[in-house]
Structures are given as C-alpha cells and as structure tokens.
Enzyme design. Structure first.
Site, PDB file in Angstrom:
ATOM      1  CB  SER A 149      -0.894  -0.008   1.252  1.00 11.21           C
ATOM      2  OG  SER A 149      -1.504   1.249   1.464  1.00 11.21           O
ATOM      3  CE1 TYR A 162      -3.778  -2.332   5.420  1.00 15.94           C
ATOM      4  CE2 TYR A 162      -3.001  -0.217   4.598  1.00 15.94           C
ATOM      5  CZ  TYR A 162      -3.548  -1.460   4.370  1.00 15.94           C
ATOM      6  OH  TYR A 162      -3.864  -1.843   3.082  1.00 15.94           O
TER       7      TYR A 162
END
Length: 275
Positions: A149, A162
């Site tokens: 990501s 995350y």
C-alpha cells in the site's frame, strides 16, 4: 492473452471479496486454476461459484493466515492435488472498521491493533512464502505478488500499524527475491492506492473520495480490475525480467509533490493553464 496462464496453479489469499476476488477471476480468465483462500469461507465459496459460471477453474479454501498449520496444509494439499504451485498472490490484509478504530497515531495506538496488523499483514505473507517457495522451486520456479500500500511508502496521521506492516511486507519481498531469485522465484510488490471496492464505496464519505481524487494524476479513482491486471501481468511470463520491484498502482498518487492539487486549484481560479 486469455490463455497466458494456461496450466498454472495459483493461490490468492483474501480472495472472498474486493481486490482478491477480482484478481482470482482474472487469473482464472487467463487460464490458471485458482485456489481462493480466505478466512471468510462462505465468501470464498461464493466467489468460486461466480468464477465457475464464467468458465474458470477455481477451488475455495478456508484459511486463517495467522495459522502456520493451516498455511502448510493449504500448500501441501494444493501440490498433492495439482502437482505444482506457480503463483502466489499475498493479498489478505486486516483492515476492518474495528481495526481501523484502534489503529491511530502512535500515542493513541492500541498495541493489540499493532500486533494484529503485523500478524495478518506481515507474518501471514512470510508464512505463505515459507511454505510456498519450496513447492515453487520443485516445479521450476514461480511468481509471488504481494499487495502492499501507499501507506507502506509514506506517512499518515493514522493507520500506523497498517502502514508499518505494509512497509515490512515491501522489504520482505526484496529479501525473498534476493534469496531465491537464482532458483526461479520472482517476488514483487504492488503498492496499491485507494481503490473503489465494495467496502470503500460504502464506507468512504464522498468528501474524502473527492479529496483523494484531487491528488490523483488520473482523472478517475481505481477499481479492483485495475489491480488485478497488474497482478496477472506479474504472474505471467511477460514479466520474467521483473524481480524485487515495488510498483505503485495508485493513479499517480505517490508520483508528485503533495502541493500539486492545491496549486492546480490556484491556477484554475486565476484562469491559467493547469500545472
């Protein structure tokens, strides 16, 4: 192109919904037999049924990527059934509403949220690689594609765990490529931007989507098929000379200065050409 992956055996984790489901669909369209692995067993079965109606070959599998025993069993059963394993898409990730509510800035971060993110987003892919790589080498090599990501590349005001877990995944991929490239293993990362999955469409306020679109270089936000196309390319022989790479698939979100969107508005307000 429809038969680019004919005869290949693929495992896609997190395949019940969103990007994982669309990737599994496309790999099957291109000729691969796909194992749709997900902790949501019912969702994996439903997605497998869709692929079957489209003429693809797919099998559902219940999988918790935090369990090494389950991962070992999945790889073992795949090789026993099909004789080989060629493609692994490490796509499963923990990003539920409950997790997001605990995954804040460092000072307010719930340590349990950090542990959970690392267990699913970093440890899970490591375990998948640990058990998949020997099977791939035995079959002459294979391609591993990791879903990371932009949060793994750039800082943010929240989602600390995350982002850190995705950064770990990015470097894990480099280590895999370095350690096993000579044995026919390719390991690459796609750094995914904001994508209009079903969950994103339902849970993201329009004002947030508009802000994100302002900072994209493309005229539209991404959809799951945009990601699946890149995964299918990296899984195929067309990408044989790509190894250890990190490829942003984000509509240009990480390709420019953060101020570009603001300056564009100033130029438009002044009646001048855009930057």
């Amino acid at each position: 192109m429809p038969s680019a992956l004919a005869g290949k055996i693929a495992i896609v984790t997190g395949a019940a919904h969103g990007i994982g489901r669309e990737t599994a669909r496309l790999l099957a369209e291109r000729g691969a037999t796909v194992i749709l692995a997900d902790i949501d067993a019912a969702g994996a079965e439903a997605s497998t049924a869709v692929i079957a109606t489209e003429g693809g070959r797919a099998v559902p599998a219940s999988l918790d990527v935090t369990s090494e025993e389950q991962i070992a069993d999945l790889v073992r059963s795949t090789v026993e059934r099909y004789g080989r394993l060629d493609i692994l898409h490490n796509n499963a990730a923990l990003q539920s509403p409950a997790q997001r509510a605990r995954d804040l800035d460092v000072v307010h971060l719930d340590a349990a949220a950090w542990d959970a993110a690392m267990a699913v987003n970093a440890r899970g892919p490591m375990l998948m690689c640990k058990h998949a790589i020997p099977a791939m080498i035995a079959g002459g090599g294979g391609s591993i594609i990791h879903s990371a990501s932009g949060f793994g590349l750039l800082g943010e005001s929240t989602l600390t765990a995350y982002g850190a877990s995705k950064a770990a995944l990015i470097n894990l991929s480099r280590f895999v490529a370095t350690q096993y490239g000579k044995q026919g293993i390719r390991s690459n990362v796609i750094a995914i931007g904001f994508v209009l999955t079903e969950l994103a469409i339902e849970s993201t306020p329009q004002i947030v989507k508009d802000i994100l679109l302002d900072h994209h270089l493309n005229p539209a936000l991404g959809v799951p098929r945009d990601i699946a196309n890149v995964v299918a390319f990296l899984a195929s022989a067309e990408s044989l000379f790509i190894n250890g790479a990190v490829i942003p698939v984000d509509g240009g979100f990480t390709a420019h200065q953060a101020s570009v969107a603001d300056f564009r508005k100033l130029f438009e307000a002044a009646g001048q050409n855009q930057l």
